[in-house]
Write an enzyme that holds these catalytic residues in place. Structure first.
Site, mmCIF file in Angstrom:
data_model
loop_
_atom_site.group_PDB
_atom_site.id
_atom_site.type_symbol
_atom_site.label_atom_id
_atom_site.label_comp_id
_atom_site.label_asym_id
_atom_site.label_seq_id
_atom_site.Cartn_x
_atom_site.Cartn_y
_atom_site.Cartn_z
ATOM 1 N N SER A 147 -79.886 85.962 94.745
ATOM 2 C CA SER A 147 -79.275 85.772 93.428
ATOM 3 C C SER A 147 -80.296 86.140 92.373
ATOM 4 O O SER A 147 -81.511 86.070 92.610
ATOM 5 C CB SER A 147 -78.862 84.305 93.255
ATOM 6 O OG SER A 147 -78.503 84.032 91.915
ATOM 7 N N TYR A 170 -81.552 75.295 92.357
ATOM 8 C CA TYR A 170 -81.010 76.574 92.841
ATOM 9 C C TYR A 170 -82.050 77.672 92.702
ATOM 10 O O TYR A 170 -82.211 78.499 93.606
ATOM 11 C CB TYR A 170 -79.744 76.915 92.057
ATOM 12 C CG TYR A 170 -78.969 78.093 92.607
ATOM 13 C CD1 TYR A 170 -78.608 78.147 93.948
ATOM 14 C CD2 TYR A 170 -78.575 79.139 91.784
ATOM 15 C CE1 TYR A 170 -77.883 79.219 94.463
ATOM 16 C CE2 TYR A 170 -77.854 80.218 92.277
ATOM 17 C CZ TYR A 170 -77.510 80.250 93.617
ATOM 18 O OH TYR A 170 -76.792 81.316 94.105
#
Length: 252
Positions: free
Chosen positions: A138, A151
């Protein structure tokens, strides 16, 4: 459809929804044999009916499940490509308010699950002679942001794992690819992270044409179907409206 594509076989994790499901559809459409892995057996069964993929329900963070996957895939002829899509985010707390449980879940799924699958299937990929590992990371693994600490930490770790793997496996002719998407609108990602439909919808509010699961799957398909000597080390993709993690154009 070429004869070469007919011989290709991949295992795709996170296959019950979103980018994983779209990747299964993209590769089966290319004539690949695809083993679709996720925890939700009912959704995998439906995907198997629609695409011809082989449904293998499993939790990639559990050692016994991973061992069973290796046995099942070996018995069905093996793979040359491992596509690690499974992952996700939980919570948007600052570090001062961090949930240990959320952080542990993100690390287990994004990092340890990826590591366990790679470790388990590397002997098969090396033996193939032209193996490929693709990890979906990501843009959260490229730049940190407020409320994203857990995250960010998981995706930075997954990116580091990917870079180390590329260095270690080049001598075995195992190709290692990283695909790092920005804002992707899927049915579950923001909802799972925030736990509330209204909050999840706000993530995409006013954004003209965020990426779709199909957009990312097309990039994954392109990367793994390129000639094996072509290694797309890292592919970063975002919608035009998202110039960076810190600049997102919203209209209206």
């Amino acid at each position: 459809m070429t004869d070469v594509s007919q011989k290709k076989a991949a295992l795709v994790t996170g296959a019950s929804s979103g980018i994983g499901e779209a990747t299964v559809r993209a590769l089966t459409a290319e004539g690949w044999k695809v083993f679709a892995v996720a925890r939700r057996a009912d959704r995998l069964a439906e995907l198997e009916k629609e695409t011809g993929a082989v449904a293998l329900p499993a939790d990639i963070s559990e050692d016994d499940d991973v061992s069973r996957l290796v046995s099942q895939v070996t018995g069905a002829g093996g793979i040359d490509t491992l596509v690690n899509i499974a992952g996700g985010a939980r919570g948007a707390d600052t570090i001062s308010s961090a949930s240990t449980g959320d952080w542990e879940w993100m690390y287990r799924v994004n990092v340890l699950g990826t590591m366990k699958l790679i470790k388990a299937f590397l002997p098969m990929l090396r033996a193939n002679g032209e193996g490929t590992v693709l990890n979906l990371t990501s843009t959260a693994g490229l730049a940190a942001y407020e409320g994203g600490g857990g995250y960010n930490a998981a995706k930075f770790a997954q990116r580091a794992l990917t870079e180390a793997l590329r260095l270690e496996e080049a001598e075995h002719n195992v190709r290692v690819i990283e695909v790092a998407p920005g804002l992707v609108q899927t049915e579950e990602f923001a909802l799972n992270r925030l736990g509330d439909r209204q909050a999840a919808d706000k993530v995409y509010q006013g954004v003209e044409k965020p990426l779709t699961a199909g957009d990312v799957a097309d990039v994954v398909r392109y990367a793994v179907t390129a000639p094996h000597h072509v290694n797309l080390d890292q592919i970063v993709l975002r919608p035009v409206a998202q110039a960076s993690n810190y600049k997102l154009i919203r209209k209206g």
